[in-house]
Design an enzyme around this catalytic site. Structure first.
Site, PDB file in Angstrom:
ATOM      1  N   GLU A   1       0.895  -1.162  -0.075  1.00  0.00           N
ATOM      2  CA  GLU A   1       0.049  -0.057  -0.009  1.00  0.00           C
ATOM      3  C   GLU A   1       0.919   1.203  -0.108  1.00  0.00           C
ATOM      4  OE1 GLU A   1      -2.519   1.564  -0.504  1.00  0.00           O
ATOM      5  OE2 GLU A   1      -4.291   0.794   0.668  1.00  0.00           O
TER       6      GLU A   1
ATOM      7  N   ASP B   1      -4.689   4.498   6.321  1.00  0.00           N
ATOM      8  CA  ASP B   1      -5.314   5.469   7.162  1.00  0.00           C
ATOM      9  C   ASP B   1      -6.412   4.959   8.140  1.00  0.00           C
ATOM     10  OD1 ASP B   1      -6.126   8.313   7.934  1.00  0.00           O
ATOM     11  OD2 ASP B   1      -7.194   8.537   6.144  1.00  0.00           O
TER      12      ASP B   1
ATOM     13  N   LYS C   1      -0.644   6.251   8.784  1.00  0.00           N
ATOM     14  CA  LYS C   1      -1.283   7.317   9.639  1.00  0.00           C
ATOM     15  C   LYS C   1      -2.111   6.861  10.798  1.00  0.00           C
ATOM     16  CE  LYS C   1      -3.394   9.954   6.151  1.00  0.00           C
ATOM     17  NZ  LYS C   1      -4.194  11.123   5.692  1.00  0.00           N
TER      18      LYS C   1
ATOM     19  N   PHE D   1      -3.274  15.213   5.090  1.00  0.00           N
ATOM     20  CA  PHE D   1      -3.618  14.792   3.769  1.00  0.00           C
ATOM     21  C   PHE D   1      -2.215  14.923   2.899  1.00  0.00           C
ATOM     22  CE2 PHE D   1      -5.132  15.010  -0.457  1.00  0.00           C
ATOM     23  CZ  PHE D   1      -5.814  13.301  -0.479  1.00  0.00           C
ATOM     24  N   VAL D   2      -1.835  13.878   2.368  1.00  0.00           N
ATOM     25  CA  VAL D   2      -0.569  14.187   1.797  1.00  0.00           C
ATOM     26  C   VAL D   2      -0.830  13.479   0.264  1.00  0.00           C
ATOM     27  CG1 VAL D   2       1.170  13.980   3.495  1.00  0.00           C
ATOM     28  CG2 VAL D   2       0.194  11.595   2.400  1.00  0.00           C
TER      29      VAL D   2
ATOM     30  N   ASP E   1      -2.674  10.517  -4.384  1.00  0.00           N
ATOM     31  CA  ASP E   1      -3.433  11.713  -5.304  1.00  0.00           C
ATOM     32  C   ASP E   1      -4.309  12.553  -4.479  1.00  0.00           C
ATOM     33  OD1 ASP E   1      -5.298   9.716  -4.955  1.00  0.00           O
ATOM     34  OD2 ASP E   1      -6.604  10.618  -6.218  1.00  0.00           O
TER      35      ASP E   1
ATOM     36  N   ARG F   1      -0.177  12.113  -8.406  1.00  0.00           N
ATOM     37  CA  ARG F   1       0.602  10.569  -8.179  1.00  0.00           C
ATOM     38  C   ARG F   1       2.145  10.456  -8.534  1.00  0.00           C
ATOM     39  NH1 ARG F   1      -3.624   7.196  -6.773  1.00  0.00           N
ATOM     40  NH2 ARG F   1      -5.628   7.409  -7.925  1.00  0.00           N
TER      41      ARG F   1
HETATM   42  P1  IMP Z   1      -7.715   3.599   4.418  1.00  0.00           P
HETATM   43  O1  IMP Z   1      -8.815   2.613   3.985  1.00  0.00           O
HETATM   44  O2  IMP Z   1      -8.722   4.842   4.965  1.00  0.00           O
HETATM   45  O3  IMP Z   1      -6.587   3.280   5.216  1.00  0.00           O
HETATM   46  O4  IMP Z   1      -7.397   4.330   3.098  1.00  0.00           O
HETATM   47  C1  IMP Z   1      -6.183   3.956   2.398  1.00  0.00           C
HETATM   48  C2  IMP Z   1      -6.434   4.553   0.932  1.00  0.00           C
HETATM   49  O5  IMP Z   1      -6.902   5.859   1.340  1.00  0.00           O
HETATM   50  C3  IMP Z   1      -5.091   4.832   0.341  1.00  0.00           C
HETATM   51  O6  IMP Z   1      -4.517   3.805  -0.322  1.00  0.00           O
HETATM   52  C4  IMP Z   1      -5.330   6.025  -0.450  1.00  0.00           C
HETATM   53  O7  IMP Z   1      -5.819   5.984  -1.661  1.00  0.00           O
HETATM   54  C5  IMP Z   1      -6.214   7.066   0.471  1.00  0.00           C
HETATM   55  N1  IMP Z   1      -5.755   7.880   1.244  1.00  0.00           N
HETATM   56  C6  IMP Z   1      -5.684   7.825   2.898  1.00  0.00           C
HETATM   57  N2  IMP Z   1      -4.964   8.939   3.208  1.00  0.00           N
HETATM   58  C7  IMP Z   1      -4.671   9.498   2.127  1.00  0.00           C
HETATM   59  C8  IMP Z   1      -3.738  10.756   1.842  1.00  0.00           C
HETATM   60  O8  IMP Z   1      -3.419  11.589   2.869  1.00  0.00           O
HETATM   61  N3  IMP Z   1      -3.674  11.159   0.667  1.00  0.00           N
HETATM   62  C9  IMP Z   1      -4.070  10.553  -0.310  1.00  0.00           C
HETATM   63  N4  IMP Z   1      -4.812   9.448  -0.322  1.00  0.00           N
HETATM   64  C10 IMP Z   1      -4.884   8.925   0.840  1.00  0.00           C
END
Ligand code: IMP
Length: 181
Positions: free
Chosen positions: A99, A103, A131, A152-153, A159, A165
């Site tokens: 990954e 997050d 995160k 947010f990065v 992206d 990206r």
């Molecule tokens: P999760 O399911 O919340 O852990 O999110 C995972 C996906 O969310 C990652 O693969 C990213 O595509 C997107 N994502 C989470 N945080 C960020 C961020 O800070 N910037 C851009 N995409 C993010």
């Protein structure tokens, strides 16, 4: 040209190189006799997975899934969709999910449970960024590049509305990039 939209760099290209080397070495050691499937979650995995696998010095098989959890904005929707499924069986195999960032953990959790249900012997997670403050499910990636604050990065696969990206580092966007939409 893209640099002008970036407020600060959080993880530099040099740091990403070191992370890939460090994690590649550990994964090589732990999987050298296991012929794991390294699964990338598109599209964010592309740059980091590309670099990481060249640092893994044992046999691996590659697989990809396209899973979406965001729909263009900066908030996780919690709604996970499998847009492209894996085309190789995982039954009896060791799997490493790659990954860009973990997050909330929802995306990885859904995919981990699915791969275990399909009979993978083991499922681990390697992520460039973690995160942990954003977590809403219990999930501890085995291999973490770097832990970052709840910000947010973009860049290195990550992206904002499908853009950025291709930045060679991870950074934070200037607030006006969001506000001028
Ligand atoms: P999760 O399911 O919340 O852990 O999110 C995972 C996906 O969310 C990652 O693969 C990213 O595509 C997107 N994502 C989470 N945080 C960020 C961020 O800070 N910037 C851009 N995409 C993010």
């Amino acid at each position: 040209m893209l640099d002008k939209d970036i407020e600060k760099i959080l993880v530099s290209a040099e740091e990403i190189d070191e992370i890939a080397k460090r994690l590649g070495k550990i994964i090589t050691e732990e999987y050298k006799d296991k012929f794991p499937i390294v699964i990338g979650l598109l599209k964010g995995c592309v740059p980091f997975m590309g670099k990481l696998i060249t640092e893994i010095d044992c046999h691996i098989e590659l697989g990809f899934m396209d899973v979406s959890s965001y729909h263009g904005g900066i908030q996780s929707s919690g709604d996970i969709k499998i847009k492209k499924d894996l085309n190789i069986p995982v039954k009896g195999r060791h799997v490493i999910i790659t990954e860009d960032i973990v997050d909330t953990g929802r995306t990885i959790k859904v995919i981990m449970d699915l791969l275990k249900y399909r009979g993978a012997i083991s499922v681990s997670v390697v992520t460039l960024l973690d995160k942990p403050e954003g977590r809403v499910v219990v999930l501890d990636p085995e291999y973490i590049g770097v832990t970052i604050p709840k910000e947010f990065v973009v860049g290195y696969g990550l992206d904002y509305e499908e853009k950025y990206r291709n930045l060679p580092y991870v950074g934070v966007l200037k607030p006006e990039v969001y506000s001028t939409k």
